[in-house]
Design an enzyme around this catalytic site. Structure first.
Site, PDB file in Angstrom:
ATOM      1  N   ASN A 110       0.807  -1.273   0.027  1.00 26.13           N
ATOM      2  CA  ASN A 110       0.143   0.138  -0.124  1.00 26.13           C
ATOM      3  C   ASN A 110       0.865   1.302  -0.114  1.00 26.13           C
ATOM      4  O   ASN A 110       1.808   1.445   0.671  1.00 26.13           O
ATOM      5  CB  ASN A 110      -0.950   0.195   1.275  1.00 26.13           C
ATOM      6  CG  ASN A 110      -1.922  -1.287   1.212  1.00 26.13           C
ATOM      7  OD1 ASN A 110      -2.214  -1.848   0.187  1.00 26.13           O
ATOM      8  ND2 ASN A 110      -2.323  -1.711   2.226  1.00 26.13           N
ATOM      9  N   HIS A 127       6.151  -0.677  -2.639  1.00 28.77           N
ATOM     10  CA  HIS A 127       5.743   0.154  -3.559  1.00 28.77           C
ATOM     11  C   HIS A 127       6.090   1.660  -3.291  1.00 28.77           C
ATOM     12  O   HIS A 127       5.370   2.392  -4.175  1.00 28.77           O
ATOM     13  CB  HIS A 127       4.493  -0.192  -3.949  1.00 28.77           C
ATOM     14  CG  HIS A 127       4.203  -1.463  -4.640  1.00 28.77           C
ATOM     15  ND1 HIS A 127       2.948  -2.195  -4.690  1.00 28.77           N
ATOM     16  CD2 HIS A 127       5.002  -2.433  -5.127  1.00 28.77           C
ATOM     17  CE1 HIS A 127       3.135  -3.229  -5.305  1.00 28.77           C
ATOM     18  NE2 HIS A 127       4.420  -3.628  -5.253  1.00 28.77           N
ATOM     19  N   CYS A 159      14.145  24.247  -9.344  1.00 30.12           N
ATOM     20  CA  CYS A 159      14.932  24.089 -10.748  1.00 30.12           C
ATOM     21  C   CYS A 159      13.731  24.078 -11.930  1.00 30.12           C
ATOM     22  O   CYS A 159      13.977  24.147 -13.171  1.00 30.12           O
ATOM     23  CB  CYS A 159      15.559  22.816 -11.145  1.00 30.12           C
ATOM     24  SG  CYS A 159      14.820  21.133 -11.171  1.00 30.12           S
ATOM     25  N   ASN A 223      -8.259 -12.905   4.521  1.00 28.19           N
ATOM     26  CA  ASN A 223      -8.840 -12.434   3.297  1.00 28.19           C
ATOM     27  C   ASN A 223      -9.912 -13.194   3.058  1.00 28.19           C
ATOM     28  O   ASN A 223     -10.240 -14.325   3.270  1.00 28.19           O
ATOM     29  CB  ASN A 223      -7.746 -12.940   2.183  1.00 28.19           C
ATOM     30  CG  ASN A 223      -8.133 -11.866   1.036  1.00 28.19           C
ATOM     31  OD1 ASN A 223      -9.120 -11.874   0.565  1.00 28.19           O
ATOM     32  ND2 ASN A 223      -6.913 -11.410   0.607  1.00 28.19           N
TER      33      ASN A 223
END
Length: 263
Positions: A110, A127, A159, A223
């Protein structure tokens, strides 16, 4: 085995364990109001973008390099879906376990930052996170709480180059430091590996669970649906994370149930 018996067995494993790896995906953040997804997600499941691209094409490293305005359009949508979200009971209880055990590490896909917001410190964000940006030209970095007020794509104040979030886009390599941290954690030995809210389609996410199963280390999956590791784990809880973790905490701490802490 009944659900209650399975909860008792998992609670016993976690109570005895001193070194636990939690592997988490989008499902752990569902009760914080975030969408579930594989990769980037339910936000774009089986749909092309308005440019006629797959989300994998739109959110690729190549697109960020050549057409950053397209990549940023969908990064901003993902950030907007996370904005204002708060950690739920599952995030908070994992953080609480970190205070009790010798080692609790979270390997998460996540990018929402909710594990850290809940108080977890030993977090590997494989990630990356949407809350850090860096300039693709000069490399200067900055942290942002949200993208409100940012131009899309945002420019570097130093920049004038294009900023990008510190997330792994499609086609990009995983951060070496994160991989090294994971290898270091696993080398210390685990007493349990718990997969929560992830379909485990990426090899580096399924890998720690499969490694633990081969080594005879207790494995657990939380799950509601079937995943790539379901057939390999020792115990399966077909529950959402924010339901399962308080039940486990209560069994581990009968004198201090999660609801008494407002979790």
């Amino acid at each position: 085995m009944s659900p209650s018996t399975t909860l008792d067995a998992v609670a016993d494993i976690l109570a005895r364990a001193q070194r636990i790896l939690f592997v988490t995906g989008a499902g752990i953040s569902v009760d914080s109001g975030l969408p579930t997804y594989r990769g980037i997600g339910g936000l774009y499941h089986d749909r092309l973008t308005e440019e006629g691209l797959t989300i994998e094409e739109a959110l690729s490293g190549e697109m960020m390099a050549t057409r950053p305005e397209i990549a940023w359009r969908y990064i901003a949508q993902i950030e907007a879906s996370c904005r204002g979200a708060k950690p739920n009971a599952a995030h908070r209880l994992i953080a609480a376990l970190e205070q009790e055990k010798a080692l609790v590490c979270v390997l998460t896909q996540n990018v929402d930052g909710l594990h850290r917001a809940a108080g977890s410190r030993n977090v590997i964000e494989i990630h990356g996170t949407v809350h850090r940006l860096h300039c693709m030209s000069c490399g200067q970095g900055r942290r942002v709480e949200d993208y409100a007020g940012l131009s899309i794509p945002p420019e570097c104040p130093r920049c004038g180059g294009i900023l990008r979030p510190d997330v792994v886009l499609f086609g990009e390599a995983l951060p070496e430091l994160a991989i090294e941290r994971l290898e270091s954690v696993l080398s210390q030995g685990m007493d349990a590996v718990v997969s929560i809210g992830t379909t485990s389609v990426f090899p580096y996410i399924a890998g720690p669970v499969l490694w633990a199963a081969r080594e005879g280390i207790p494995t657990v999956e939380i799950n509601p649906g079937d995943t790539q590791v379901s057939q390999f784990v020792d115990h399966r809880l077909r529950m959402c994370a924010a339901e399962a973790l308080p039940e486990l905490w209560w069994r581990m701490h009968p004198a201090d149930p999660a609801e008494d802490r407002g979790w």
